[in-house]
Design an enzyme around this catalytic site. Sequence first.
Site, PDB file in Angstrom:
ATOM      1  CE  LYS A  43      -3.307  -2.229   3.094  1.00  0.00           C
ATOM      2  NZ  LYS A  43      -3.967  -2.105   4.432  1.00  0.00           N
ATOM      3  N   GLY A  44       2.114   1.129   0.408  1.00  0.00           N
ATOM      4  CA  GLY A  44       2.942   2.288   0.743  1.00  0.00           C
ATOM      5  C   GLY A  44       3.111   3.333  -0.342  1.00  0.00           C
ATOM      6  CG  ASP A 100       6.863   2.127   0.347  1.00  0.00           C
ATOM      7  OD1 ASP A 100       7.660   1.257  -0.073  1.00  0.00           O
ATOM      8  OD2 ASP A 100       6.036   1.885   1.239  1.00  0.00           O
ATOM      9  CE  LYS A 131      14.225   2.796   6.452  1.00  0.00           C
ATOM     10  NZ  LYS A 131      13.515   1.924   7.407  1.00  0.00           N
ATOM     11  CG  ASP A 159       2.291   0.814   7.258  1.00  0.00           C
ATOM     12  OD1 ASP A 159       3.167   0.680   6.375  1.00  0.00           O
ATOM     13  OD2 ASP A 159       1.858  -0.140   7.916  1.00  0.00           O
ATOM     14  NE  ARG A 165      -0.971   2.054   4.954  1.00  0.00           N
ATOM     15  CZ  ARG A 165       0.051   1.271   4.627  1.00  0.00           C
ATOM     16  NH1 ARG A 165       1.070   1.765   3.974  1.00  0.00           N
ATOM     17  NH2 ARG A 165       0.055  -0.003   4.939  1.00  0.00           N
TER      18      ARG A 165
HETATM   19  P1  IMP Z   1      12.576  -4.565   1.963  1.00  0.00           P
HETATM   20  O1  IMP Z   1      12.070  -5.836   1.339  1.00  0.00           O
HETATM   21  O2  IMP Z   1      13.331  -4.822   3.234  1.00  0.00           O
HETATM   22  O3  IMP Z   1      13.342  -3.703   0.998  1.00  0.00           O
HETATM   23  O4  IMP Z   1      11.291  -3.806   2.478  1.00  0.00           O
HETATM   24  C1  IMP Z   1      10.697  -2.823   1.753  1.00  0.00           C
HETATM   25  C2  IMP Z   1       9.316  -2.584   2.273  1.00  0.00           C
HETATM   26  O5  IMP Z   1       9.294  -2.488   3.695  1.00  0.00           O
HETATM   27  C3  IMP Z   1       8.815  -1.267   1.736  1.00  0.00           C
HETATM   28  O6  IMP Z   1       8.032  -1.496   0.592  1.00  0.00           O
HETATM   29  C4  IMP Z   1       8.013  -0.713   2.861  1.00  0.00           C
HETATM   30  O7  IMP Z   1       6.667  -1.093   2.694  1.00  0.00           O
HETATM   31  C5  IMP Z   1       8.545  -1.358   4.088  1.00  0.00           C
HETATM   32  N1  IMP Z   1       9.427  -0.431   4.816  1.00  0.00           N
HETATM   33  C6  IMP Z   1      10.767  -0.445   4.894  1.00  0.00           C
HETATM   34  N2  IMP Z   1      11.230   0.550   5.655  1.00  0.00           N
HETATM   35  C7  IMP Z   1      10.135   1.242   6.047  1.00  0.00           C
HETATM   36  C8  IMP Z   1       9.950   2.421   6.860  1.00  0.00           C
HETATM   37  O8  IMP Z   1      10.892   3.051   7.376  1.00  0.00           O
HETATM   38  N3  IMP Z   1       8.677   2.816   7.030  1.00  0.00           N
HETATM   39  C9  IMP Z   1       7.609   2.182   6.489  1.00  0.00           C
HETATM   40  N4  IMP Z   1       7.732   1.090   5.732  1.00  0.00           N
HETATM   41  C10 IMP Z   1       8.988   0.623   5.518  1.00  0.00           C
HETATM   42 MG    MG Z   2       5.920  -1.464   0.561  1.00  0.00          MG
END
Ligand code: IMP
Ligand code: MG
Length: 178
Positions: A43-44, A100, A131, A159, A165
Amino acid sequence: MSSQPNLQVLFRREEIAATVERLAAEIRQDYQGRHPLLIGILKGSFIFMADLVRRLNFPLEVEFIRLSSYGRGRASSGKVKLVQGLRSEVKGRDVLVIEDIVDSGLTIAFLLDYLRKRKPASLKLCALADKPSCRQVPVAIDYLGFTVPDKFLVGYGLDRDEQFRYLPDISVVEVKAD
Ligand code: IMP
Ligand code: MG
C-alpha cells in the site's frame, strides 16, 4: 500496555513536493511518447504514485500490485509472495515500478524478477526513499527521491502497523513505552 509514538519530521510536504516534481521531470524526459505502464506497490506507494502521475504529461497506464512478506514484524523475512497480481500484460511494455522505500531490497528484487520473466520491453524502478544501510541484495534505483538513514519512517503513505499513512510530512517514529 500503551505506548506514545514520538514523531520527528524528516521531510516536510514542500520538500516532498519538490522532490516528486524533480522525479517527474526526469521521467517526463525519458518516457515521453512511450505509453509506459506504471506499477505501484501497495500500500505504501499510493500517495507517491498519485502525486507523481499528476505531474506526468503524456499517455500512460497505471497498475497496482500487492506483495507481502511471510511472517510478522517490521523487517523483511525475505520470503515474499504476491497477494494481488497484475491485470495488465507486461510483455513488450515499458514498465516503471513505483516503490515507497527500498530497505533490505528483498521485496523489490522479488518483484523485478517476477516482472522480468514476463518480458517487458524495459523495466525501471522509481523509489521515493532508499535506506542503503539495510541492503541485503543489490538493487539499482533508476529514479530516487531521498536517501534516508536507518530509522523507521512514517507518513506520505508509509505506515507503522497501518498507522500514520495519512500524514502529509515524512517523520521518524520512535515508540516510547509509558
Ligand atoms: P525490503 O524488502 O526490506 O526492501 O522492504 C521494503 C518494504 O518495507 C517497503 O516497501 C516498505 O513497505 C517497508 N518499509 C521499509 N522501511 C520502512 C519504513 O521506514 N517505514 C515504512 N515502511 C517501511
Ligand atoms: Mg511497501
